[in-house]
Write a protein that holds these residues in place. Sequence first.
Motif, mmCIF file in Angstrom:
data_model
loop_
_atom_site.group_PDB
_atom_site.id
_atom_site.type_symbol
_atom_site.label_atom_id
_atom_site.label_comp_id
_atom_site.label_asym_id
_atom_site.label_seq_id
_atom_site.Cartn_x
_atom_site.Cartn_y
_atom_site.Cartn_z
ATOM 1 N N TYR A 82 -11.637 -4.774 0.052
ATOM 2 C CA TYR A 82 -11.581 -3.782 1.142
ATOM 3 C C TYR A 82 -12.971 -3.702 1.764
ATOM 4 O O TYR A 82 -13.893 -3.951 1.127
ATOM 5 N N ARG A 116 -4.331 -6.142 4.435
ATOM 6 C CA ARG A 116 -5.943 -5.830 4.688
ATOM 7 C C ARG A 116 -6.020 -4.607 4.995
ATOM 8 O O ARG A 116 -5.126 -3.804 5.519
ATOM 9 N N ALA A 117 -7.196 -3.803 4.433
ATOM 10 C CA ALA A 117 -7.382 -2.475 4.731
ATOM 11 C C ALA A 117 -8.921 -2.449 5.130
ATOM 12 O O ALA A 117 -9.753 -3.026 4.374
ATOM 13 N N GLU A 118 -9.118 -1.602 6.131
ATOM 14 C CA GLU A 118 -10.547 -1.146 6.496
ATOM 15 C C GLU A 118 -10.586 0.428 6.591
ATOM 16 O O GLU A 118 -9.666 1.033 7.231
#
Lengths: 123, 123
Positions: B75, B112-114
Amino acid sequence: MRQTFQRQVILEELRGTQNHPRAGDLYQRVRQRIPTVSFGTVYRNLRLLRDQGAIQELTLGDDASRWDGNAHPHYHFTCQRCGRVLDLEMEPAQAWQEEVARRTGLAITQHRAEFYGVCPQCR
Amino acid sequence: MRQTFQRQVILEELRGTQNHPRAGDLYQRVRQRIPTVSFGTVYRNLRLLRDQGAIQELTLGDDASRWDGNAHPHYHFTCQRCGRVLDLEMEPAQAWQEEVARRTGLAITQHRAEFYGVCPQCR
DNA sequence: ATAGTTGCAAAGCATTTGCAACAGA
DNA sequence: TCTGTTGCAAATGCTTTGCAACTAT
């Protein structure tokens, strides 16, 4: 922010679709109702509405941004086959965000998540 | 994939920084070692290396893509003050992905991570 | 009346590409 | 040798912007 016909139509068209259109797609739609509308007007209004928090911009790594008439925070799913983008019907994981903040020691105020796979229509 | 000096330097420069540079930044760096290198070569190689799975491209909603020499899934945290992008030292939440898949009924293969906030340097 | 908005066309920028010269294998 | 790669410059494609003519308030 002044209320103009163009602005109103752009917002209506965006809210009236589930397709997370790109600015160009939206321009085509709006043009069916306002044949003289310009690209500039569409882009300017999308940015304005986004800055006001009325809509949200999705940057999913494609070429162009996609737009979402739903400003409420939510996750997205992108089909790797057809490219379709779906809204996920679940609340963002606030508890998870807090756990990540704790574990990393970072002051996290928000997060974004995107999921990938093959959509029901493509399977 | 043929091994060329340009390709090797591009990969080295990317791997040698924690800054998640944009293609243009990388071009500048590479140019210090190969003054005649071209934009085309940098862009072509970044795409190639990404397609090979050697590096990853980050599309964080800025103008330009950022590049990460670490291909292992992880991340990112973006500082909303200075724009700095940090790698998070934690494994992706596989269990959470599976839970989301179960709850939405979607065939999710990856996510996906932000995360966003203010970095330690800016606080 | 007047500041915000529009349409138009030109400009900006990041990224891609055609092509001839070049260089790994 | 021969196909992949490079440098260069031009082209793409999305998005932004300057400007004069409008228009909501």
